[in-house]
Design an enzyme around this catalytic site. Structure first.
Site, PDB file in Angstrom:
ATOM      1  N   TYR A 305      32.537  12.923  43.352  1.00 35.67           N
ATOM      2  CA  TYR A 305      32.494  14.153  42.571  1.00 35.67           C
ATOM      3  C   TYR A 305      31.215  14.190  41.746  1.00 35.67           C
ATOM      4  CZ  TYR A 305      33.751  17.811  39.292  1.00 35.67           C
ATOM      5  OH  TYR A 305      33.752  18.967  38.550  1.00 35.67           O
ATOM      6  N   TYR A 356      30.764  24.527  44.858  1.00 39.33           N
ATOM      7  CA  TYR A 356      31.549  23.961  43.768  1.00 39.33           C
ATOM      8  C   TYR A 356      32.886  24.692  43.729  1.00 39.33           C
ATOM      9  CZ  TYR A 356      32.929  22.206  39.216  1.00 39.33           C
ATOM     10  OH  TYR A 356      33.606  21.595  38.192  1.00 39.33           O
TER      11      TYR A 356
END
Length: 402
Positions: A305, A356
Site C-alpha cells: 500500500y 487509488y
C-alpha cells in the site's frame, strides 16, 4: 509448512472471483466518472460474480472498510440477493483496511455465517470530498486538532512527508530511493490498460524534476485521486469447485495497531523520537507469517500500500524484507523491479499509477498474480502478500497462494 501454534483457517477459504467498476475499461481520474459511486460498487460486485460464474443473487454477505458509503442492505437489494446474512465494516485503517475487509469476509465464510461474501471498496472522490485537500475549519477536532497547528493539514504532509524526512535523517535515505518505487509503479501501469497512468511512463530523472508537493515528497511520490470500485468474492474451497476459476487460497490475514502513548491516534503515531515506525505493522506481520506458516523469504510478489512512496520503504522494512533503515538500499539493489527483482512490487501500478481505490485494487492484483494473469506477471509466483504500513491504523495484511 511449520505449525504456527496460532489458530487461523489457513487455506480453508478462497478468492473465487475478482471484479472492478470501471468506465470504458479503465479507472478514471478524479471527477471523470459519469457513473455514480454506488453504480460502480454494484458493477464491481457483479463483475466478481461473473468472473467466478456465480449468480449474484447467491451473495449473502458484504464487507468493506474506511466508512464506504455503499451499504450492504442497499447493495443486496440492487443485486437481487436472496438473503443478506453478513454485513461488516473494518473500522479505520484508511486504505490500509482492505485486507481487513477480506479477513472479515473469510471469517464469516469459515464459520458458516455466510456462503459467498463480497469484499469491496467503491470510491468516487470526484463526487465527494478529495482526500488530498484539508477539509477542516477553525473548529477542527479529533486528530486534526493535534495536526493543524503544526501545518500538517493534508495527507502528503501528515503521512508521506514527515515520516519520509525522518527516515532520511535517521538512515541517509535519498529522494532517489523513493523515486525508484514510483518508477516501478509507473512501469507496471504502462503494461496495464486499466491504469490511469497507462501510456505515461516516467524515469528517475522525471521523478526528480517533478515539483515538490510536501518536502521531500515530489509529485510522483504521491498516489492518485480516482473514481472506481474493486471487489473480490470469498467462499469455501468446496463451493469453489463448482465455479469456473481456479481458486486462490487465503493463507493468512491479520489486523492490528498498538498505541504507544495516550489515546489519540495521532499522538500514538508520533510518540517518541523515532516516529517513523509505529510498532503496529511489525506485530501484524509477525502474526501474519506465523498464521501462514511461512517467512518473508517465501513471498514471491508483493502489493505494498503506497499512498506515498516513503510508506513503501518503511513497510518493506516492517514486513521483514530488509532490515530497519535499509529500505533505501533494498530498492537501490533492484529488488522491487520486474522482471528480475527478488520481490517485484505493485505489479498493476498500485495506488501511484493504476488507481487509488483506497488500496483495494491491490487485493485484485494479488489474485491475478496467483492466477498467472497479471499484465506484469511474475514468473513462477506461488505466494503473494498485500501489505499495509505506517500512516494508517489499524494496519491490515493478507497472504494468498496458488
Amino acid at each position: 509448512m511449520a505449525d504456527s501454534g496460532i489458530w487461523f483457517p489457513r487455506d480453508k477459504t478462497v478468492i473465487a472471483g475478482v471484479g472492478e467498476g470501471l468506465e470504458d475499461g479503465k479507472y478514471m481520474r478524479w471527477g471523470r466518472a459519469t457513473k455514480s459511486e454506488f453504480q460502480l460498487a454494484c458493477e464491481a460486485a457483479i463483475a466478481a460474480c461473473e468472473d467466478a460464474g456465480l449468480d449474484p443473487k447467491l451473495i449473502d454477505g458484504f464487507c468493506s472498510y474506511a466508512d464506504d458509503r455503499n451499504t450492504a442492505p442497499r447493495l443486496a437489494a440492487a443485486l437481487g440477493c436472496d438473503e443478506l446474512k453478513v454485513s461488516m465494516m473494518q473500522w479505520g485503517g484508511g486504505g490500509g483496511g482492505g485486507s481487513g475487509a477480506v479477513m472479515n469476509a473469510l471469517m464469516a465464510v469459515a464459520t458458516g455465517s455466510a456462503n459467498y461474501v463480497i469484499a469491496f471498496r467503491s470510491l468516487c472522490q470526484g463526487q465527494f470530498g478529495r482526500f488530498g485537500q484539508f477539509r477542516g475549519g477553525a473548529g477542527v477536532g479529533g486528530d486534526a486538532a493535534f495536526q493543524a497547528p503544526y501545518g500538517l493539514l493534508a495527507a502528503p504532509q501528515r503521512i508521506g512527508a514527515i515520516r519520509g524526512r525522518r527516515h532520511m535523517a535517521l538512515y541517509g535515505t535519498k529522494s532517489e530511493d523513493f523515486g525508484r518505487v514510483a518508477v516501478q509503479c509507473y512501469a507496471a501501469a504502462n503494461r496495464n490498460p486499466r491504469a490511469v497512468m497507462y501510456g505515461r511512463p516516467i524515469t528517475l530523472e522525471d521523478h526528480q524534476n517533478s515539483r515538490i508537493i510536501s518536502d521531500p515528497m515530489h509529485l510522483y511520490d504521491c498516489c492518485q485521486e480516482n473514481d472506481g470500485a474493486a471487489a473480490v468474492l470469498i467462499t469455501t474451497e468446496e463451493r469453489a469447485k463448482a465455479l469456473k476459476q481456479k481458486p486462490v487460497y487465503i493463507m493468512s490475514a491479520a489486523s492490528g495497531n498498538q498505541h504507544v502513548a495516550g489515546n489519540n491516534p495521532f499522538q500514538a503515531e508520533m510518540a517518541g523520537a523515532n516516529f517513523v515506525y509505529t510498532d503496529r505493522a511489525p506485530g501484524v506481520a509477525k502474526r501474519l507469517y506465523a498464521q501462514a506458516g511461512i517467512t518473508p523469504d517465501d513471498i514471491d510478489v508483493a502489493q505494498m500500500y503506497e499512498n506515498f512512496t516513503s510508506m513503501v520503504l518503511i513497510s518493506l522494512e516492517e514486513h521483514g524484507f530488509c532490515e530497519i533503515g535499509e529500505g533505501g538500499a533494498f530498492v537501490q539493489s533492484g529488488a522491487i523491479d520486474w522482471p528480475n527483482g527478488k520481490l517485484p512490487i505493485n505489479t498493476s501500478g498500485g495506488n501511484l499509477a493504476e488507481a487509488y481505490i483506497h488500496g483495494f485494487e491491490l487485493q485484485v492484483e494479488a489474485v491475478r498474480q496467483m492466477r498467472g494473469t497479471s499484465t506484469m506477471q511474475v514468473e513462477g509466483a506461488e505466494i503473494g502478500l498485500v501489505g499495509s504500513g505506517p500512516g494508517v491504523q489499524p494496519v491490515t495484511d493478507m497472504i494468498v497462494r496458488r
